[in-house]
Design a protein around this motif. Structure first.
Motif, mmCIF file in Angstrom:
data_model
loop_
_atom_site.group_PDB
_atom_site.id
_atom_site.type_symbol
_atom_site.label_atom_id
_atom_site.label_comp_id
_atom_site.label_asym_id
_atom_site.label_seq_id
_atom_site.Cartn_x
_atom_site.Cartn_y
_atom_site.Cartn_z
ATOM 1 N N LEU A 66 48.194 20.157 -12.579
ATOM 2 C CA LEU A 66 48.810 20.477 -13.868
ATOM 3 C C LEU A 66 47.808 20.449 -15.017
ATOM 4 N N SER A 67 46.680 19.746 -14.840
ATOM 5 C CA SER A 67 45.693 19.743 -15.920
ATOM 6 C C SER A 67 45.126 21.144 -16.146
ATOM 7 N N ALA A 68 45.195 22.002 -15.126
ATOM 8 C CA ALA A 68 44.775 23.391 -15.303
ATOM 9 C C ALA A 68 45.684 24.096 -16.311
ATOM 10 N N LYS A 69 46.964 23.765 -16.268
ATOM 11 C CA LYS A 69 47.894 24.339 -17.240
ATOM 12 C C LYS A 69 47.632 23.795 -18.644
ATOM 13 N N VAL A 70 47.195 22.541 -18.714
ATOM 14 C CA VAL A 70 46.835 21.951 -20.007
ATOM 15 C C VAL A 70 45.660 22.721 -20.605
ATOM 16 N N VAL A 71 44.654 22.980 -19.793
ATOM 17 C CA VAL A 71 43.484 23.732 -20.234
ATOM 18 C C VAL A 71 43.896 25.106 -20.756
ATOM 19 N N GLU A 72 44.768 25.771 -20.011
ATOM 20 C CA GLU A 72 45.234 27.097 -20.409
ATOM 21 C C GLU A 72 46.015 27.051 -21.710
#
Length: 336
Positions: free
Chosen positions: A175-181
């Motif tokens: 989910l941290s990938a979604k945070v980055v996005e």
């Protein structure tokens, strides 16, 4: 030469000994368990996991021994869980986020909910998994879960605002990938073991993670700045699980001992995470890297930017709203 009578006596003694051995209970000393750990051997969390193995052996009086395989030498980080399920290893330690989408309930733990430190994060994630007992974890025996302190942004060039971050390639996972996005950057999914080289070669321009990675994974050597975005502090929940058949084969008293040690060890990891964060901060400062504090106004912008990640999880996960509410409640209670 051996007389007939002497041979008969020896045979009788041997049979008696075998019968006596067969009458004894099977010792758990034959339980030699393998433990796959994705952290490198010198990492504080690998040390904590190895200490867990030693404590199990100590408290079972040697009836159970655990052989650790740190550094992904038995199964690589993304394969640790499946390795436990299939019996490649008896026990395993890795991150739920490394197999994104497989663990929808525990994914709630990795949302940017403002975890203040590793102690609170580990307490919350372990208690949540124990309370909810997610269906996705029924193919293993969950021993305990722990989690790092607030995930921050570490980059090769300074990031002081959302505008500075726009379009940057940032390593993330789960989910941290979604945070980055959501923050306007480009997520590049990869586990920690490959991050140093990716930063060094310019495959990514930064990484999202606890400040401990700057020393624990030596990433302070290949970044120059850390943006202290505490208000969006996410965590990455990490499991220590056991093969279900291997667990069921243990006597009840041994299971009880391992359960007791497991519940203590979530806190051991939490304390270790906080020490590692302090060490990571000192390490990166010793290299001359800069720590960037966000203004209250800029922090509010970052917090608002990641709200859709939380809302999306709630909208697309059965009981997602209840999970998020419960985790927030746990964080608030543990942080007091």
């Amino acid at each position: 030469m051996m007389t007939k009578q002497f041979r008969s006596l020896c045979l009788a003694l041997l049979c008696t000994a075998l019968l006596l051995l067969g009458a004894l209970p099977v010792s758990a000393a034959s339980k030699n368990l393998t433990f796959s750990i994705f952290f490198p051997p010198t990492h504080d969390q690998a040390v904590a996991a190895v200490d867990f193995a030693k404590e199990v052996e100590k408290r079972t009086n040697g009836q159970v021994t655990v052989t650790p395989f740190p550094g992904g030498t038995l199964t690589k980080a993304p394969q640790v869980y499946d390795g436990v399920v299939t019996g490649i290893s008896d026990m395993g330690n890795s991150c739920f986020a490394y197999t994104r989408g497989r663990f929808p309930v525990t994914a709630a733990l990795d949302l940017p909910l403002g975890y203040p430190n590793g102690k609170v994060a580990s307490q919350v994630v372990n208690a949540f998994v124990k309370e909810v007992n997610p269906p996705e974890l029924q193919d293993v025996k969950v021993l305990y879960v722990h989690a790092h302190g607030p995930g921050l942004l570490h980059t090769k060039k300074p990031v002081r605002s959302l505008e500075d971050l726009k379009g940057m390639k940032i390593r993330a996972t789960g989910l941290s990938a979604k945070v980055v996005e959501a923050l306007g950057a480009v997520p590049v999914a990869m586990p920690q073991p490959g991050t140093y080289e990716a930063l060094q070669k310019g495959v990514v321009e930064g990484t999202l993670g606890p400040i401990e990675v700057l020393k624990g994974w030596k990433q302070g050597e290949v970044i120059k700045y850390t943006t202290e975005c505490f208000d969006i502090g996410y965590t990455t929940s990490m499991f220590v699980v056991m093969n279900r058949k291997a667990w069921d084969a243990l006597p009840a008293d041994i299971q009880q001992v391992i359960d007791e040690v497991s519940q203590e060890w979530a806190a051991v990891h939490g304390a270790s995470w906080d020490k590692a964060d302090a060490d990571g901060r000192a390490f990166t400062q010793s290299l001359g890297n800069e720590l960037i504090s966000l203004s209250p106004e800029e922090s509010a912008r970052w917090r608002k930017a990641v709200e859709p990640v939380i809302n999306d999880y709630i909208a697309n996960t059965p009981d997602g709203a209840a999970y998020v509410a419960r985790i927030k409640e746990m964080i608030a209670g543990a942080a007091k």
